[in-house]
Design a protein around this motif. Structure first.
Motif, mmCIF file in Angstrom:
data_model
loop_
_atom_site.group_PDB
_atom_site.id
_atom_site.type_symbol
_atom_site.label_atom_id
_atom_site.label_comp_id
_atom_site.label_asym_id
_atom_site.label_seq_id
_atom_site.Cartn_x
_atom_site.Cartn_y
_atom_site.Cartn_z
ATOM 1 N N ARG A 163 0.860 -1.422 -0.146
ATOM 2 C CA ARG A 163 -0.317 0.131 0.254
ATOM 3 C C ARG A 163 0.945 1.366 0.465
ATOM 4 O O ARG A 163 1.488 1.024 0.904
ATOM 5 C CB ARG A 163 -0.875 0.533 1.531
ATOM 6 C CG ARG A 163 -2.088 1.206 1.646
ATOM 7 C CD ARG A 163 -2.890 0.764 2.683
ATOM 8 N NE ARG A 163 -2.323 0.809 4.007
ATOM 9 C CZ ARG A 163 -2.923 1.028 4.728
ATOM 10 N NH1 ARG A 163 -4.685 1.778 4.857
ATOM 11 N NH2 ARG A 163 -2.481 1.827 5.668
ATOM 12 N N MET A 201 -5.184 -7.819 7.896
ATOM 13 C CA MET A 201 -5.728 -6.161 8.028
ATOM 14 C C MET A 201 -6.967 -6.155 6.596
ATOM 15 O O MET A 201 -6.177 -6.401 5.885
ATOM 16 C CB MET A 201 -4.423 -5.287 7.842
ATOM 17 C CG MET A 201 -3.143 -5.015 9.326
ATOM 18 S SD MET A 201 -4.113 -5.290 10.530
ATOM 19 C CE MET A 201 -4.483 -4.255 11.156
ATOM 20 N N ALA A 228 -8.091 -2.482 6.141
ATOM 21 C CA ALA A 228 -8.432 -0.874 6.568
ATOM 22 C C ALA A 228 -9.124 -0.257 5.466
ATOM 23 O O ALA A 228 -10.036 -0.160 5.896
ATOM 24 C CB ALA A 228 -6.716 -0.148 6.325
ATOM 25 N N GLY A 244 -5.123 5.827 7.953
ATOM 26 C CA GLY A 244 -5.231 4.797 6.984
ATOM 27 C C GLY A 244 -4.948 3.544 7.837
ATOM 28 O O GLY A 244 -5.075 2.437 7.341
ATOM 29 N N TYR A 245 -4.627 3.882 8.920
ATOM 30 C CA TYR A 245 -4.715 2.642 9.799
ATOM 31 C C TYR A 245 -5.277 2.596 11.401
ATOM 32 O O TYR A 245 -6.086 3.495 11.240
ATOM 33 C CB TYR A 245 -2.875 3.516 11.088
ATOM 34 C CG TYR A 245 -1.970 2.409 10.994
ATOM 35 C CD1 TYR A 245 -1.362 1.596 11.094
ATOM 36 C CD2 TYR A 245 -0.401 3.798 9.606
ATOM 37 C CE1 TYR A 245 0.384 0.598 10.469
ATOM 38 C CE2 TYR A 245 0.013 3.351 8.720
ATOM 39 C CZ TYR A 245 0.703 2.029 9.498
ATOM 40 O OH TYR A 245 1.290 1.649 8.570
ATOM 41 N N ILE A 246 -5.742 1.067 10.846
ATOM 42 C CA ILE A 246 -6.675 0.639 11.752
ATOM 43 C C ILE A 246 -6.838 1.248 13.620
ATOM 44 O O ILE A 246 -5.791 0.863 13.646
ATOM 45 C CB ILE A 246 -7.192 -0.894 11.658
ATOM 46 C CG1 ILE A 246 -6.790 -1.369 9.984
ATOM 47 C CG2 ILE A 246 -8.018 -0.880 12.726
ATOM 48 C CD1 ILE A 246 -6.986 -2.604 10.054
ATOM 49 N N GLY A 271 -1.399 -1.768 14.685
ATOM 50 C CA GLY A 271 0.130 -1.535 14.424
ATOM 51 C C GLY A 271 0.124 -1.502 12.791
ATOM 52 O O GLY A 271 -0.868 -2.714 11.909
ATOM 53 N N ASP A 272 1.384 -2.390 12.342
ATOM 54 C CA ASP A 272 1.528 -1.994 10.884
ATOM 55 C C ASP A 272 1.916 -4.189 11.330
ATOM 56 O O ASP A 272 3.201 -4.334 11.343
ATOM 57 C CB ASP A 272 3.275 -1.887 10.367
ATOM 58 C CG ASP A 272 3.292 -2.413 9.236
ATOM 59 O OD1 ASP A 272 2.936 -3.723 8.650
ATOM 60 O OD2 ASP A 272 3.699 -1.016 8.499
ATOM 61 N N ALA A 273 1.425 -4.619 10.769
ATOM 62 C CA ALA A 273 1.164 -6.378 10.409
ATOM 63 C C ALA A 273 2.206 -6.791 9.894
ATOM 64 O O ALA A 273 3.292 -7.701 10.584
ATOM 65 C CB ALA A 273 -0.369 -6.868 10.378
ATOM 66 N N GLY A 274 2.441 -6.317 8.746
ATOM 67 C CA GLY A 274 3.621 -6.737 7.954
ATOM 68 C C GLY A 274 5.017 -6.417 9.154
ATOM 69 O O GLY A 274 5.779 -7.512 9.087
HETATM 70 N N1 URA Z 1 -2.106 -1.963 7.300
HETATM 71 C C1 URA Z 1 -1.694 -2.532 8.548
HETATM 72 O O1 URA Z 1 -0.448 -3.389 9.029
HETATM 73 N N2 URA Z 1 -2.264 -1.919 9.434
HETATM 74 C C2 URA Z 1 -3.135 -0.925 9.623
HETATM 75 O O2 URA Z 1 -3.715 -0.879 10.585
HETATM 76 C C3 URA Z 1 -3.805 -0.598 8.287
HETATM 77 C C4 URA Z 1 -3.398 -0.937 7.118
#
Ligand code: URA
Ligand code: PRP
Length: 206
Positions: free
Chosen positions: A101, A130, A132, A189-191, A196-199
């Motif tokens: 993204r 995620m 989002a 754009g984060y939930i 947080g950032d899952a990856g």
């Molecule tokens: N991608 C993520 O990893 N976390 C989010 O909150 C949104 C997009």
């Protein structure tokens, strides 16, 4: 249709994942375990064929899965959900859709795709922790539909209402499964509350 899988074990494990101090090993392990727990609900309507077998005692009409299952992780973070699902459906084939993204526009960009044959006959399970804005999931579903997939499920861990709406509007035929429907998206754009950032949390890249 949206199904939020409401189970105490999932809630407990997801809370561990949400904690900012949870490290890569525990984050990955809990994601794996939730993937396995979600399988029961995701597969509840899988079609079966009757099959004639012999038990040690007598002939018997049992059942076997009627359709091939294909799991489609959206790279990278989707990879974290594959093991838990595949442990329970060991015959499942795995496709890969690579997507990131754009941090500014939030638009998804595809960098890889690879599929097994005959997606049109399979149950296709697209997985990504995620959901989002929904842009990545919509694009991945577009891609598997182009390959012929018709029976598609989207399985995410945490979703925002905005993303659910976007997927439902673009692909009303796809069933969506979440472990939690969260509150909203923030200005990046984060939930929220999210995790947080899952990856980055799965692969330890931040
Ligand atoms: N991608 C993520 O990893 N976390 C989010 O909150 C949104 C997009
Ligand atoms: C994250 C996540 C989803 C996407 C969700 O991936 O894993 O694929 O964002 O956002 P969306 O619903 O707004 O499209 P990211 O682009 O961070 O890539 P990564 O998995 O490689 O970290």
């Amino acid at each position: 249709m949206l199904t939020v899988i409401d189970h105490p074990l999932i809630k407990h494990k997801l809370t561990v994942m949400r904690k900012k101090d949870t490290g890569t090993k525990d984050f990955r392990q809990n994601l794996d375990e939730i993937g396995g727990l979600m399988v029961y609900e995701i597969t509840r309507d899988l079609p079966l064929n009757p099959v004639e077998i012999e038990t040690p005692i007598c002939p018997y009409t049992g059942y076997e899965l009627a359709k091939k299952v294909v799991i489609v992780p959206i790279l990278r973070a989707g990879l974290g959900m594959v093991n838990g699902i595949q442990d329970l459906i060991p015959t499942a084939k795995i496709a890969h859709v690579g997507m990131y993204r754009d941090e500014e526009t939030l638009e998804p960009h595809t960098y890889f795709e690879k599929y097994p044959k005959n997606l049109e006959e399979a149950i296709t399970i697209v997985v990504d922790p995620m959901l989002a804005t929904g842009g990545s999931s919509v694009a991945a579903i577009d891609m598997v539909k182009k390959q012929g997939a018709t029976n598609i499920k989207l399985v995410c861990l945490v979703g925002a209402p905005e993303g659910v709406k976007t997927v439902e509007e673009a692909h009303p035929d796809v069933d969506i499964y979440l472990a939690s429907l969260d509150d909203h998206l923030n200005e990046h754009g984060y939930i929220v509350p999210g995790l947080g950032d899952a990856g980055d949390r799965i692969f330890g890249t931040k």
